[in-house]
Design a protein around this motif. Sequence first.
Motif, mmCIF file in Angstrom:
data_model
loop_
_atom_site.group_PDB
_atom_site.id
_atom_site.type_symbol
_atom_site.label_atom_id
_atom_site.label_comp_id
_atom_site.label_asym_id
_atom_site.label_seq_id
_atom_site.Cartn_x
_atom_site.Cartn_y
_atom_site.Cartn_z
ATOM 1 N N VAL A 1 0.810 -1.214 0.000
ATOM 2 C CA VAL A 1 0.000 0.000 0.000
ATOM 3 C C VAL A 1 0.846 1.268 0.000
ATOM 4 N N SER A 2 2.113 1.177 0.385
ATOM 5 C CA SER A 2 3.031 2.319 0.265
ATOM 6 C C SER A 2 4.456 1.790 0.255
ATOM 7 N N ASP B 1 8.629 3.078 0.772
ATOM 8 C CA ASP B 1 9.645 4.055 1.187
ATOM 9 C C ASP B 1 10.979 3.549 0.661
ATOM 10 N N ALA C 1 8.315 -1.088 2.989
ATOM 11 C CA ALA C 1 6.990 -0.905 2.406
ATOM 12 C C ALA C 1 5.962 -1.233 3.470
ATOM 13 N N GLU C 2 4.786 -0.645 3.331
ATOM 14 C CA GLU C 2 3.666 -1.051 4.171
ATOM 15 C C GLU C 2 2.804 -1.975 3.336
ATOM 16 N N THR D 1 4.752 -3.018 8.377
ATOM 17 C CA THR D 1 5.885 -2.454 7.652
ATOM 18 C C THR D 1 6.902 -3.566 7.478
ATOM 19 N N VAL E 1 3.621 0.156 -5.255
ATOM 20 C CA VAL E 1 2.279 0.193 -4.683
ATOM 21 C C VAL E 1 1.373 -0.650 -5.573
#
Length: 83
Positions: free
Chosen positions: A35-36, A38, A44-45, A54, A65
């Motif tokens: 979903v996200s 970094d 990532a989440e 995470t 994503v």
Amino acid sequence: MTGDVHSVTATGGCDPAGGKHCAVCADEALPAVVVSVDLPGGTAEVRAGSLAQTVALDLVDGVMVGSHVLVHLGFVITCLEDA
């Protein structure tokens, strides 16, 4: 370990009285959706149902994503192909 079946609690702990396996005890990878991301942080989440976590991206390149991934012990271990 006596072979008990453990489950992951909502707080991430292991509950030997539960009915599901946890990754540590059953050596399972869980499917999740990213979903996200970094990228500078290498994390990532991901979401698997109502659970969010995470996770580290150290083992896999190209995670974006919307990617469907397998998560094991806090690491994305592979991206799954869309069916």
